[in-house]
Design an enzyme around this catalytic site. Structure first.
Site, PDB file in Angstrom:
ATOM      1  N   LYS A  65       0.835  -1.211   0.000  1.00 26.85           N
ATOM      2  CA  LYS A  65       0.000   0.000   0.000  1.00 26.85           C
ATOM      3  C   LYS A  65       0.873   1.265   0.000  1.00 26.85           C
ATOM      4  O   LYS A  65       0.668   2.178  -0.798  1.00 26.85           O
ATOM      5  CB  LYS A  65      -0.936   0.009   1.221  1.00 26.85           C
ATOM      6  CG  LYS A  65      -1.877  -1.193   1.286  1.00 26.85           C
ATOM      7  CD  LYS A  65      -2.798  -1.136   2.482  1.00 26.85           C
ATOM      8  CE  LYS A  65      -2.109  -1.206   3.825  1.00 26.85           C
ATOM      9  NZ  LYS A  65      -1.402  -2.487   4.099  1.00 26.85           N
ATOM     10  N   ARG A  91     -10.004   0.807   8.225  1.00 24.33           N
ATOM     11  CA  ARG A  91      -9.670  -0.554   8.628  1.00 24.33           C
ATOM     12  C   ARG A  91     -10.824  -1.238   9.354  1.00 24.33           C
ATOM     13  O   ARG A  91     -10.700  -2.409   9.721  1.00 24.33           O
ATOM     14  CB  ARG A  91      -8.457  -0.534   9.542  1.00 24.33           C
ATOM     15  CG  ARG A  91      -7.116  -0.777   8.823  1.00 24.33           C
ATOM     16  CD  ARG A  91      -6.024  -0.489   9.816  1.00 24.33           C
ATOM     17  NE  ARG A  91      -4.819  -1.225   9.670  1.00 24.33           N
ATOM     18  CZ  ARG A  91      -3.677  -0.681   9.211  1.00 24.33           C
ATOM     19  NH1 ARG A  91      -3.658   0.548   8.753  1.00 24.33           N
ATOM     20  NH2 ARG A  91      -2.574  -1.385   9.202  1.00 24.33           N
ATOM     21  N   ARG A 141      11.515  -4.921   5.425  1.00 24.82           N
ATOM     22  CA  ARG A 141      11.229  -3.529   5.038  1.00 24.82           C
ATOM     23  C   ARG A 141      12.131  -2.546   5.789  1.00 24.82           C
ATOM     24  O   ARG A 141      12.344  -2.657   6.982  1.00 24.82           O
ATOM     25  CB  ARG A 141       9.759  -3.237   5.368  1.00 24.82           C
ATOM     26  CG  ARG A 141       9.390  -1.770   5.396  1.00 24.82           C
ATOM     27  CD  ARG A 141       7.904  -1.542   5.320  1.00 24.82           C
ATOM     28  NE  ARG A 141       7.142  -2.098   6.415  1.00 24.82           N
ATOM     29  CZ  ARG A 141       5.817  -2.189   6.422  1.00 24.82           C
ATOM     30  NH1 ARG A 141       5.113  -1.786   5.366  1.00 24.82           N
ATOM     31  NH2 ARG A 141       5.187  -2.701   7.451  1.00 24.82           N
ATOM     32  N   ARG A 193      10.769  -0.321  11.430  1.00 20.77           N
ATOM     33  CA  ARG A 193       9.681  -0.141  12.390  1.00 20.77           C
ATOM     34  C   ARG A 193       9.729  -1.205  13.476  1.00 20.77           C
ATOM     35  O   ARG A 193       9.962  -2.378  13.185  1.00 20.77           O
ATOM     36  CB  ARG A 193       8.337  -0.230  11.647  1.00 20.77           C
ATOM     37  CG  ARG A 193       8.017   1.050  10.893  1.00 20.77           C
ATOM     38  CD  ARG A 193       6.861   0.887   9.950  1.00 20.77           C
ATOM     39  NE  ARG A 193       5.713   0.180  10.514  1.00 20.77           N
ATOM     40  CZ  ARG A 193       4.588  -0.035   9.837  1.00 20.77           C
ATOM     41  NH1 ARG A 193       4.467   0.395   8.579  1.00 20.77           N
ATOM     42  NH2 ARG A 193       3.588  -0.685  10.397  1.00 20.77           N
ATOM     43  N   ARG A 244      -1.094  -8.630  13.235  1.00 25.61           N
ATOM     44  CA  ARG A 244      -1.633  -7.627  12.304  1.00 25.61           C
ATOM     45  C   ARG A 244      -2.407  -8.307  11.169  1.00 25.61           C
ATOM     46  O   ARG A 244      -3.408  -7.778  10.685  1.00 25.61           O
ATOM     47  CB  ARG A 244      -0.490  -6.755  11.762  1.00 25.61           C
ATOM     48  CG  ARG A 244       0.009  -5.771  12.832  1.00 25.61           C
ATOM     49  CD  ARG A 244       1.421  -5.287  12.592  1.00 25.61           C
ATOM     50  NE  ARG A 244       1.588  -4.528  11.382  1.00 25.61           N
ATOM     51  CZ  ARG A 244       2.771  -4.283  10.813  1.00 25.61           C
ATOM     52  NH1 ARG A 244       3.890  -4.753  11.362  1.00 25.61           N
ATOM     53  NH2 ARG A 244       2.839  -3.577   9.724  1.00 25.61           N
TER      54      ARG A 244
HETATM   55  P1  ADP Z   1       2.198  -1.900   3.241  1.00 27.01           P
HETATM   56  O1  ADP Z   1       2.215  -0.384   3.194  1.00 27.01           O
HETATM   57  O2  ADP Z   1       1.021  -2.488   2.541  1.00 27.01           O
HETATM   58  O3  ADP Z   1       2.358  -2.455   4.628  1.00 27.01           O
HETATM   59  P2  ADP Z   1       4.768  -1.643   1.861  1.00 27.01           P
HETATM   60  O4  ADP Z   1       4.428  -0.841   0.659  1.00 27.01           O
HETATM   61  O5  ADP Z   1       5.504  -0.938   2.953  1.00 27.01           O
HETATM   62  O6  ADP Z   1       3.470  -2.411   2.426  1.00 27.01           O
HETATM   63  O7  ADP Z   1       5.624  -2.901   1.354  1.00 27.01           O
HETATM   64  C1  ADP Z   1       6.178  -3.812   2.309  1.00 27.01           C
HETATM   65  C2  ADP Z   1       7.581  -4.204   1.858  1.00 27.01           C
HETATM   66  O8  ADP Z   1       7.479  -5.023   0.695  1.00 27.01           O
HETATM   67  C3  ADP Z   1       8.471  -3.010   1.477  1.00 27.01           C
HETATM   68  O9  ADP Z   1       9.787  -3.281   1.927  1.00 27.01           O
HETATM   69  C4  ADP Z   1       8.387  -2.956  -0.054  1.00 27.01           C
HETATM   70  O10 ADP Z   1       9.608  -2.491  -0.624  1.00 27.01           O
HETATM   71  C5  ADP Z   1       8.136  -4.420  -0.425  1.00 27.01           C
HETATM   72  N1  ADP Z   1       7.201  -4.582  -1.552  1.00 27.01           N
HETATM   73  C6  ADP Z   1       6.101  -3.829  -1.822  1.00 27.01           C
HETATM   74  N2  ADP Z   1       5.473  -4.291  -2.923  1.00 27.01           N
HETATM   75  C7  ADP Z   1       6.180  -5.367  -3.331  1.00 27.01           C
HETATM   76  C8  ADP Z   1       6.040  -6.297  -4.432  1.00 27.01           C
HETATM   77  N3  ADP Z   1       5.024  -6.180  -5.307  1.00 27.01           N
HETATM   78  N4  ADP Z   1       6.953  -7.271  -4.548  1.00 27.01           N
HETATM   79  C9  ADP Z   1       7.986  -7.381  -3.656  1.00 27.01           C
HETATM   80  N5  ADP Z   1       8.177  -6.557  -2.613  1.00 27.01           N
HETATM   81  C10 ADP Z   1       7.282  -5.555  -2.448  1.00 27.01           C
HETATM   82  P1  AMP Z   2       0.435   0.630   9.121  1.00 25.38           P
HETATM   83  O1  AMP Z   2       1.493   1.695   9.084  1.00 25.38           O
HETATM   84  O2  AMP Z   2      -0.725   0.907   8.217  1.00 25.38           O
HETATM   85  O3  AMP Z   2       1.028  -0.750   8.932  1.00 25.38           O
HETATM   86  O4  AMP Z   2      -0.165   0.663  10.588  1.00 25.38           O
HETATM   87  C1  AMP Z   2       0.633   0.406  11.733  1.00 25.38           C
HETATM   88  C2  AMP Z   2      -0.244   0.242  12.952  1.00 25.38           C
HETATM   89  O5  AMP Z   2      -0.935   1.480  13.222  1.00 25.38           O
HETATM   90  C3  AMP Z   2      -1.349  -0.805  12.842  1.00 25.38           C
HETATM   91  O6  AMP Z   2      -0.891  -2.116  13.157  1.00 25.38           O
HETATM   92  C4  AMP Z   2      -2.373  -0.284  13.855  1.00 25.38           C
HETATM   93  O7  AMP Z   2      -1.970  -0.565  15.178  1.00 25.38           O
HETATM   94  C5  AMP Z   2      -2.264   1.231  13.662  1.00 25.38           C
HETATM   95  N1  AMP Z   2      -3.194   1.741  12.625  1.00 25.38           N
HETATM   96  C6  AMP Z   2      -2.855   2.327  11.432  1.00 25.38           C
HETATM   97  N2  AMP Z   2      -3.948   2.686  10.760  1.00 25.38           N
HETATM   98  C7  AMP Z   2      -5.013   2.315  11.531  1.00 25.38           C
HETATM   99  C8  AMP Z   2      -6.412   2.389  11.357  1.00 25.38           C
HETATM  100  N3  AMP Z   2      -6.968   2.915  10.247  1.00 25.38           N
HETATM  101  N4  AMP Z   2      -7.208   1.904  12.358  1.00 25.38           N
HETATM  102  C9  AMP Z   2      -6.684   1.377  13.468  1.00 25.38           C
HETATM  103  N5  AMP Z   2      -5.363   1.248  13.686  1.00 25.38           N
HETATM  104  C10 AMP Z   2      -4.523   1.721  12.728  1.00 25.38           C
END
Ligand code: ADP
Ligand code: AMP
Length: 228
Positions: free
Chosen positions: A23, A98, A137, A171, A182
């Site tokens: 995302k 969410r 990541r 993180r 999660r």
């Molecule tokens: P989200 O925001 O959904 O938690 P991220 O965009 O941070 O996910 O992606 C999680 C990790 O996976 C990052 O380190 C990113 O570089 C990697 N990643 C994202 N999309 C892909 C993909 N299509 N294939 C391989 N790795 C990916």
């Molecule tokens: P994310 O950065 O989207 O992976 O979110 C990290 C953490 O923040 C999640 O595991 C939740 O604890 C909290 N969080 C982020 N967005 C939301 C949301 N829309 N509703 C509730 N908790 C959230």
């Protein structure tokens, strides 16, 4: 304004998908490509934790466990951010909504301003692959560009491609145990929103197990069908 002289409706996108689905990665690209604003409630909550605000103090332990922060806190944070002028051009919602209550709050908030969700995109992935995605990541401390130990290294080791910084962060909740929680939270509370957006006729699913660039192409074609 469109050709008929009426104001063009803002593009408002929701990116749905479990942790690691891509995302944030895709939201940054769409932001750049279409001049939209990425609004990540995870980023807003991490900023609140870092600043030690009341919301941050309440959210910290919940985030460390991998549970969802209360709707009340998250909706208040989102509402404040959406009041900023830059959001008028259109928003990519990353990690929000969410829960069903958040989805309803978002629909109401957009409707107040005469807007709506224009597309909800479900990033479809295998859960089993998400632990590796999330554990590998890391993020540039200078500009927030996302990287991965295996899937996306900077071109020059230790230097951000985007801003040249040599400082990176990981993180605290990106560990296997928290990711498992999660993922459970995603399936219990967030996955049902796929049906919410399907019923509104704005849902599209995308294979997000594909490489990052291929996923970007699919998303670009959804946001701007003229490019397909
Ligand atoms: P989200 O925001 O959904 O938690 P991220 O965009 O941070 O996910 O992606 C999680 C990790 O996976 C990052 O380190 C990113 O570089 C990697 N990643 C994202 N999309 C892909 C993909 N299509 N294939 C391989 N790795 C990916
Ligand atoms: P994310 O950065 O989207 O992976 O979110 C990290 C953490 O923040 C999640 O595991 C939740 O604890 C909290 N969080 C982020 N967005 C939301 C949301 N829309 N509703 C509730 N908790 C959230």
């Amino acid at each position: 304004m469109d050709g008929a002289g009426t104001p063009a409706k803002a593009t408002n996108l929701v990116l749905l998908g479990p942790p690691g689905a891509g995302k944030g990665t895709q939201a940054r690209r769409l932001e750049e490509r279409f001049g939209l604003v990425q609004l990540s409630t995870g980023d807003l909550l991490r900023a609140a934790v870092a600043q030690g605000t009341q919301a941050g103090l309440a959210a910290r332990a919940v985030m460390e466990r991998g549970d969802l922060v209360s709707d009340e806190i998250v909706i208040a944070i989102l509402r404040d951010r959406m009041a900023c002028d830059d959001c008028r051009a259109g928003v990519i919602f990353d990690g929000f909504p969410r829960t069903a209550a958040q989805a309803e709050a978002l629909d109401a908030l957009l409707a107040e301003a005469g807007g709506a969700i224009t597309a909800a995109i479900s990033l479809v992935v295998d859960d089993a692959a998400m632990v590796e995605r999330v554990s590998g990541r890391f993020t540039c401390a200078g500009c927030g560009e996302g990287y991965h130990d295996r899937f996306k290294q900077p071109s020059a080791t230790g230097i951000c491609d985007n801003c040249g910084s040599d400082a990176f962060t990981r993180r605290p909740d990106d560990n296997a145990e928290t990711v498992a929680q999660r993922l459970r939270a995603y399936h219990a509370q967030t996955a049902p929103l796929i049906a919410h957006y399907d019923a509104k006729g704005v849902l599209t699913g995308v294979d997000a197990m594909a490489p990052i660039d291929a996923v970007s192409e699919s998303l670009t074609a959804i946001v701007d069908p003229a490019t397909a």
